[in-house]
Design an enzyme around this catalytic site. Structure first.
Site, PDB file in Angstrom:
ATOM      1  N   LYS A  41       0.836  -1.210   0.000  1.00  0.00           N
ATOM      2  CA  LYS A  41       0.000   0.000   0.000  1.00  0.00           C
ATOM      3  C   LYS A  41       0.865   1.253   0.000  1.00  0.00           C
ATOM      4  O   LYS A  41       0.788   2.075   0.901  1.00  0.00           O
ATOM      5  CB  LYS A  41      -0.915  -0.010   1.207  1.00  0.00           C
ATOM      6  CG  LYS A  41      -1.982  -1.069   1.071  1.00  0.00           C
ATOM      7  CD  LYS A  41      -3.052  -0.923   2.112  1.00  0.00           C
ATOM      8  CE  LYS A  41      -4.065  -2.026   1.947  1.00  0.00           C
ATOM      9  NZ  LYS A  41      -4.961  -2.157   3.059  1.00  0.00           N
TER      10      LYS A  41
HETATM   11  C1  LIG Z   1      -5.818  -2.483   3.892  1.00  0.00           C
HETATM   12  C2  LIG Z   1      -7.047  -1.772   4.231  1.00  0.00           C
HETATM   13  C3  LIG Z   1      -7.436  -1.563   5.551  1.00  0.00           C
HETATM   14  C4  LIG Z   1      -6.677  -2.117   6.725  1.00  0.00           C
HETATM   15  O1  LIG Z   1      -5.339  -1.662   6.789  1.00  0.00           O
HETATM   16  P1  LIG Z   1      -4.212  -2.609   7.431  1.00  0.00           P
HETATM   17  O2  LIG Z   1      -3.013  -1.712   7.546  1.00  0.00           O
HETATM   18  O3  LIG Z   1      -3.991  -3.739   6.479  1.00  0.00           O
HETATM   19  O4  LIG Z   1      -4.699  -3.061   8.748  1.00  0.00           O
HETATM   20  C5  LIG Z   1      -8.604  -0.860   5.784  1.00  0.00           C
HETATM   21  N1  LIG Z   1      -9.341  -0.391   4.768  1.00  0.00           N
HETATM   22  C6  LIG Z   1      -9.006  -0.571   3.478  1.00  0.00           C
HETATM   23  C7  LIG Z   1      -9.875  -0.019   2.397  1.00  0.00           C
HETATM   24  C8  LIG Z   1      -7.852  -1.278   3.163  1.00  0.00           C
HETATM   25  O5  LIG Z   1      -7.532  -1.472   1.881  1.00  0.00           O
END
Ligand SMILES: *Cc1c(COP(=O)(O)O)cnc(C)c1O
Length: 400
Positions: free
Chosen positions: A175
């Site tokens: 991400k």
């Molecule tokens: C990945 C994600 C999360 C959670 O984030 P993490 O860091 O993986 O806990 C929440 N919302 C969306 C839309 C995501 O893509």
């Protein structure tokens, strides 16, 4: 496919470098706050952990409010987090051909039980936070902006995450900027910021076990996040999951129901701080690539590129495409998903359709979210995507 064929990632994560692991990278939160022009950021061990802190903090302010409104198409970690706090989940359908809330349905869903509404930016494309705020504030609820997939995105020059009452980013693998797992909380409201810092302090022990796991994973990510090695940790497991028909495992949609909550070590923050220095240039290069790619994809009659709110400046970890039907989408994917070109899917299902979430998410009538899940595919916008790769992808998507 041989064991080590060339493999592109499904999203544009910022590649780490060996020198990111040298000591003395500076203060990750301060560097990002300066880049993004935000008030102080609060580091958490994941985006989900950030959401837990936000929800706990709001609940203390309004103990009689017990319901959180989510888009019916979002990351399964979001309902898992809401449920883990004993809060009620209310799904709201998305608008047609989109991941953002249907405004009429959102209006109807919000009431005196609503604690928070969570508009969600997917794939760097931005949701309508102002509308969610108008609807939430009318009934006395708050807005938590899920910007997990949109670190670096801006609206009118300002970072996302600040138009709502609270926002959060994810620093998970793939991400954008990654600590393998990490998250950031932000708010323009000083009282909320203080309350969230206090809330986290009481709930966040240091865990040597988790920190060792995450540190090893981060080293593995740094080593393998390149086309020559990505098949080992991403492509081959993906193909294995697809061969056994396990689509949820293929895209990593299956999460443990128990959310880790611990501190992030100085060492990992330091790695992120060094990498963060390259983030603005990386995001800008991704934007230029994506805009070119978008022109090519949009010229195809059967392809719609999903866009966010007009006039906003999102990020481009990938492009989300909608095909005319589930059949057309599946046909394109059968030619592209296993090819190592970074073509994949966003979340496999609308939230009520995950078997493993059945005890958490009640069934709901959400036809638009289901349709979006059925027709969506993604094209990863990594720096390694070449013109030849794009030609291959376009060739398949151009077929009738
Ligand atoms: C990945 C994600 C999360 C959670 O984030 P993490 O860091 O993986 O806990 C929440 N919302 C969306 C839309 C995501 O893509």
């Amino acid at each position: 496919m041989s064991l080590l064929s060339r493999e592109l990632p499904p999203t544009a994560g910022l590649p780490l470098q060996a020198r990111d692991f040298l000591p003395g990278g500076g203060d990750l939160c301060a560097i990002l706050a300066e880049q993004l022009g935000t008030p102080p950021l609060q580091l958490t061990c994941s985006g989900t952990h950030a959401l837990l802190i936000a929800l706990r903090t709001l609940r203390r302010r309004a103990p009689h409010r017990d319901t959180v409104i989510l888009p019916a198409y979002t990351c399964p970690l979001v309902p898992i987090a809401v449920h883990s706090l004993g809060l009620r989940i209310q799904l709201c359908d998305t608008r047609r051909d989109h991941f953002d809330f249907d405004p009429v349905a959102l209006h109807a869903a919000a009431d005196a039980r609503t604690l928070a509404i969570i508009p969600t930016h997917l794939g760097g494309r931005l949701a309508d936070v102002d509308r969610a705020c108008a609807i939430a504030h009318r009934v006395g609820a708050w807005v938590i902006e899920d910007a997990a997939q949109a670190l670096g995105a801006r609206v009118a020059g300002n970072s996302v995450g600040l138009r709502g009452d609270i926002g959060f980013f994810s620093l998970a693998a793939g991400k954008g900027l990654s600590l393998h797992e990490g998250g950031l909380l932000l708010t323009h409201d000083e009282a909320l910021r203080t309350a969230m810092i206090e809330q986290a302090a009481g709930h966040t022990p240091f865990s040597l076990r988790w920190e060792l796991i995450r540190s090893l994973q981060l080293l593995g990510l740094a080593a393998c996040y390149r086309p020559s090695l990505l098949s080992l940790v991403y492509g081959n497991p993906l193909r294995r999951a697809l061969r056994s028909g396990d689509l949820e495992a293929a895209v990593g949609d299956v999460f443990p129901l128990d959310i880790p909550q611990h501190r992030v070590s100085r060492w990992r923050q330091n790695v992120g701080a060094r990498a963060a220095q390259r983030l603005p240039d990386f995001l800008q290069a991704a934007r230029l690539r994506a805009l070119q790619l978008r022109v090519q994809l949009e010229s195809l009659p059967a392809v719609d590129v999903v866009d966010g709110m007009p006039g906003t400046q999102g990020t481009w970890p990938m492009l989300m495409l909608l095909l005319p039907s589930e059949r057309a989408r599946d046909k394109a994917l059968s030619a592209l998903w296993q090819r190592g070109l970074g073509v994949s899917r966003m979340f496999i299902h609308a939230l009520p359709d995950y078997a493993y979430l059945r005890g958490i998410v009640a069934d709901a009538d959400v036809p638009n979210a289901r349709d979006f899940a059925a027709r969506c595919l993604t094209v990863g916008n990594s720096p390694w995507l070449t013109h030849a790769d794009t030609r291959e992808i376009v060739k398949v998507l151009a077929r009738k």
